[in-house]
Design a protein around this motif. Sequence first.
Motif, PDB file in Angstrom:
ATOM      1  N   ASP A 104       0.813  -1.222   0.000  1.00 54.95           N
ATOM      2  CA  ASP A 104       0.000   0.000   0.000  1.00 54.95           C
ATOM      3  C   ASP A 104       0.846   1.272   0.000  1.00 54.95           C
ATOM      4  O   ASP A 104       0.476   2.265  -0.620  1.00 54.95           O
ATOM      5  CB  ASP A 104      -0.938   0.011   1.206  1.00 54.95           C
ATOM      6  CG  ASP A 104      -2.102  -0.944   1.012  1.00 54.95           C
ATOM      7  OD1 ASP A 104      -2.353  -1.333  -0.152  1.00 54.95           O
ATOM      8  OD2 ASP A 104      -2.751  -1.279   2.020  1.00 54.95           O
ATOM      9  N   GLU A 105       1.976   1.258   0.674  1.00 54.56           N
ATOM     10  CA  GLU A 105       2.802   2.477   0.707  1.00 54.56           C
ATOM     11  C   GLU A 105       3.347   2.819  -0.681  1.00 54.56           C
ATOM     12  O   GLU A 105       3.437   3.985  -1.044  1.00 54.56           O
ATOM     13  CB  GLU A 105       3.942   2.335   1.707  1.00 54.56           C
ATOM     14  CG  GLU A 105       4.914   1.213   1.368  1.00 54.56           C
ATOM     15  CD  GLU A 105       5.963   1.019   2.437  1.00 54.56           C
ATOM     16  OE1 GLU A 105       7.154   1.116   2.110  1.00 54.56           O
ATOM     17  OE2 GLU A 105       5.567   0.777   3.591  1.00 54.56           O
ATOM     18  N   TYR A 106       3.682   1.809  -1.502  1.00 56.13           N
ATOM     19  CA  TYR A 106       4.150   2.068  -2.866  1.00 56.13           C
ATOM     20  C   TYR A 106       3.018   2.605  -3.730  1.00 56.13           C
ATOM     21  O   TYR A 106       3.217   3.494  -4.550  1.00 56.13           O
ATOM     22  CB  TYR A 106       4.717   0.796  -3.482  1.00 56.13           C
ATOM     23  CG  TYR A 106       6.094   0.424  -2.999  1.00 56.13           C
ATOM     24  CD1 TYR A 106       6.507   0.711  -1.711  1.00 56.13           C
ATOM     25  CD2 TYR A 106       6.991  -0.221  -3.830  1.00 56.13           C
ATOM     26  CE1 TYR A 106       7.760   0.373  -1.260  1.00 56.13           C
ATOM     27  CE2 TYR A 106       8.255  -0.568  -3.394  1.00 56.13           C
ATOM     28  CZ  TYR A 106       8.637  -0.262  -2.115  1.00 56.13           C
ATOM     29  OH  TYR A 106       9.876  -0.590  -1.664  1.00 56.13           O
ATOM     30  N   VAL A 107       1.821   2.047  -3.537  1.00 58.80           N
ATOM     31  CA  VAL A 107       0.664   2.523  -4.292  1.00 58.80           C
ATOM     32  C   VAL A 107       0.411   3.997  -3.971  1.00 58.80           C
ATOM     33  O   VAL A 107       0.163   4.810  -4.869  1.00 58.80           O
ATOM     34  CB  VAL A 107      -0.582   1.663  -3.983  1.00 58.80           C
ATOM     35  CG1 VAL A 107      -1.823   2.271  -4.602  1.00 58.80           C
ATOM     36  CG2 VAL A 107      -0.379   0.242  -4.482  1.00 58.80           C
ATOM     37  N   GLN A 108       0.504   4.355  -2.692  1.00 58.54           N
ATOM     38  CA  GLN A 108       0.311   5.757  -2.294  1.00 58.54           C
ATOM     39  C   GLN A 108       1.355   6.656  -2.942  1.00 58.54           C
ATOM     40  O   GLN A 108       1.048   7.772  -3.344  1.00 58.54           O
ATOM     41  CB  GLN A 108       0.373   5.890  -0.760  1.00 58.54           C
ATOM     42  CG  GLN A 108      -0.831   5.314  -0.053  1.00 58.54           C
ATOM     43  CD  GLN A 108      -2.117   6.046  -0.416  1.00 58.54           C
ATOM     44  OE1 GLN A 108      -2.119   7.229  -0.723  1.00 58.54           O
ATOM     45  NE2 GLN A 108      -3.218   5.315  -0.378  1.00 58.54           N
ATOM     46  N   ARG A 109       2.581   6.171  -3.058  1.00 53.69           N
ATOM     47  CA  ARG A 109       3.630   6.977  -3.696  1.00 53.69           C
ATOM     48  C   ARG A 109       3.339   7.190  -5.175  1.00 53.69           C
ATOM     49  O   ARG A 109       3.533   8.285  -5.702  1.00 53.69           O
ATOM     50  CB  ARG A 109       4.990   6.300  -3.534  1.00 53.69           C
ATOM     51  CG  ARG A 109       5.515   6.367  -2.129  1.00 53.69           C
ATOM     52  CD  ARG A 109       6.860   5.701  -2.039  1.00 53.69           C
ATOM     53  NE  ARG A 109       7.312   5.639  -0.669  1.00 53.69           N
ATOM     54  CZ  ARG A 109       8.361   4.942  -0.272  1.00 53.69           C
ATOM     55  NH1 ARG A 109       9.065   4.251  -1.136  1.00 53.69           N
ATOM     56  NH2 ARG A 109       8.715   4.937   1.001  1.00 53.69           N
ATOM     57  N   TYR A 110       2.894   6.139  -5.871  1.00 54.24           N
ATOM     58  CA  TYR A 110       2.546   6.283  -7.287  1.00 54.24           C
ATOM     59  C   TYR A 110       1.389   7.272  -7.467  1.00 54.24           C
ATOM     60  O   TYR A 110       1.399   8.098  -8.372  1.00 54.24           O
ATOM     61  CB  TYR A 110       2.173   4.932  -7.907  1.00 54.24           C
ATOM     62  CG  TYR A 110       3.364   4.118  -8.346  1.00 54.24           C
ATOM     63  CD1 TYR A 110       4.197   4.548  -9.372  1.00 54.24           C
ATOM     64  CD2 TYR A 110       3.659   2.904  -7.743  1.00 54.24           C
ATOM     65  CE1 TYR A 110       5.284   3.809  -9.780  1.00 54.24           C
ATOM     66  CE2 TYR A 110       4.749   2.149  -8.148  1.00 54.24           C
ATOM     67  CZ  TYR A 110       5.560   2.610  -9.163  1.00 54.24           C
ATOM     68  OH  TYR A 110       6.637   1.878  -9.570  1.00 54.24           O
ATOM     69  N   LEU A 111       0.403   7.180  -6.592  1.00 51.50           N
ATOM     70  CA  LEU A 111      -0.722   8.114  -6.687  1.00 51.50           C
ATOM     71  C   LEU A 111      -0.281   9.545  -6.374  1.00 51.50           C
ATOM     72  O   LEU A 111      -0.771  10.500  -6.977  1.00 51.50           O
ATOM     73  CB  LEU A 111      -1.843   7.674  -5.740  1.00 51.50           C
ATOM     74  CG  LEU A 111      -2.584   6.400  -6.160  1.00 51.50           C
ATOM     75  CD1 LEU A 111      -3.518   5.952  -5.053  1.00 51.50           C
ATOM     76  CD2 LEU A 111      -3.350   6.617  -7.450  1.00 51.50           C
ATOM     77  N   ALA A 112       0.646   9.703  -5.444  1.00 52.89           N
ATOM     78  CA  ALA A 112       1.148  11.043  -5.114  1.00 52.89           C
ATOM     79  C   ALA A 112       1.909  11.647  -6.288  1.00 52.89           C
ATOM     80  O   ALA A 112       1.844  12.863  -6.517  1.00 52.89           O
ATOM     81  CB  ALA A 112       2.030  10.983  -3.878  1.00 52.89           C
ATOM     82  N   LEU A 113       2.613  10.817  -7.051  1.00 48.98           N
ATOM     83  CA  LEU A 113       3.320  11.307  -8.234  1.00 48.98           C
ATOM     84  C   LEU A 113       2.354  11.897  -9.248  1.00 48.98           C
ATOM     85  O   LEU A 113       2.668  12.851  -9.959  1.00 48.98           O
ATOM     86  CB  LEU A 113       4.116  10.182  -8.898  1.00 48.98           C
ATOM     87  CG  LEU A 113       5.401   9.769  -8.217  1.00 48.98           C
ATOM     88  CD1 LEU A 113       5.983   8.555  -8.907  1.00 48.98           C
ATOM     89  CD2 LEU A 113       6.395  10.909  -8.220  1.00 48.98           C
ATOM     90  N   ARG A 114       1.172  11.323  -9.319  1.00 43.82           N
ATOM     91  CA  ARG A 114       0.141  11.773 -10.261  1.00 43.82           C
ATOM     92  C   ARG A 114      -0.759  12.832  -9.656  1.00 43.82           C
ATOM     93  O   ARG A 114      -1.701  13.290 -10.286  1.00 43.82           O
ATOM     94  CB  ARG A 114      -0.671  10.558 -10.692  1.00 43.82           C
ATOM     95  CG  ARG A 114      -1.591  10.827 -11.839  1.00 43.82           C
ATOM     96  CD  ARG A 114      -2.263   9.621 -12.440  1.00 43.82           C
ATOM     97  NE  ARG A 114      -2.505   8.493 -11.610  1.00 43.82           N
ATOM     98  CZ  ARG A 114      -3.710   7.980 -11.369  1.00 43.82           C
ATOM     99  NH1 ARG A 114      -4.778   8.527 -11.875  1.00 43.82           N
ATOM    100  NH2 ARG A 114      -3.840   6.912 -10.624  1.00 43.82           N
ATOM    101  N   ASN A 115      -0.485  13.242  -8.414  1.00 44.80           N
ATOM    102  CA  ASN A 115      -1.333  14.190  -7.670  1.00 44.80           C
ATOM    103  C   ASN A 115      -2.757  13.676  -7.531  1.00 44.80           C
ATOM    104  O   ASN A 115      -3.726  14.415  -7.650  1.00 44.80           O
ATOM    105  CB  ASN A 115      -1.339  15.573  -8.320  1.00 44.80           C
ATOM    106  CG  ASN A 115      -0.005  16.248  -8.219  1.00 44.80           C
ATOM    107  OD1 ASN A 115       0.743  15.995  -7.281  1.00 44.80           O
ATOM    108  ND2 ASN A 115       0.307  17.082  -9.175  1.00 44.80           N
ATOM    109  N   ALA A 116      -2.884  12.376  -7.305  1.00 44.82           N
ATOM    110  CA  ALA A 116      -4.194  11.765  -7.125  1.00 44.82           C
ATOM    111  C   ALA A 116      -4.196  10.928  -5.863  1.00 44.82           C
ATOM    112  O   ALA A 116      -4.707   9.824  -5.838  1.00 44.82           O
ATOM    113  CB  ALA A 116      -4.526  10.886  -8.341  1.00 44.82           C
ATOM    114  N   ALA A 117      -3.569  11.440  -4.812  1.00 44.00           N
ATOM    115  CA  ALA A 117      -3.449  10.673  -3.572  1.00 44.00           C
ATOM    116  C   ALA A 117      -4.825  10.371  -2.998  1.00 44.00           C
ATOM    117  O   ALA A 117      -5.623  11.254  -2.742  1.00 44.00           O
ATOM    118  CB  ALA A 117      -2.600  11.429  -2.563  1.00 44.00           C
TER     119      ALA A 117
END
Length: 121
Positions: A104-117
């Motif tokens: 889940d922490e990696y998924v959150q990082r990917y979403l943060a990169l896209r500004n879709a956290a």
Amino acid sequence: MEPEVVNSETVLPAVLPFKRVQMSDKYPKGQARGRHWKHLKQILQAENYPPDQPNYLNIESPPSMYPSKKYCDITGFEAPYVDPRTNLRYANPDVFKRIRMLPDEYVQRYLALRNAAVVLR
């Protein structure tokens, strides 16, 4: 060598048309080898356009009428699919398998990169 050949007075032309021309003969030292291409910015600066006349540097355009393209969060390819559990975009089934294995922490990082956290359930 034979004496007749050495004493002969036949003169050969300086350039034989059937021989390949050496690069050093074709381009003497200090001369450019090919074309020198200018970038668009160099061309526009050389032409000195007035500031009120539109050009490629100061033109403004309206937003696109087409929807923006969506790209895979993992590979960067166009992504026609979205994982409903993680909301990550993916391009093919192999990437989907990788997404499902991510913590889940990696998924959150990917979403943060896209500004879709998004907080995952």
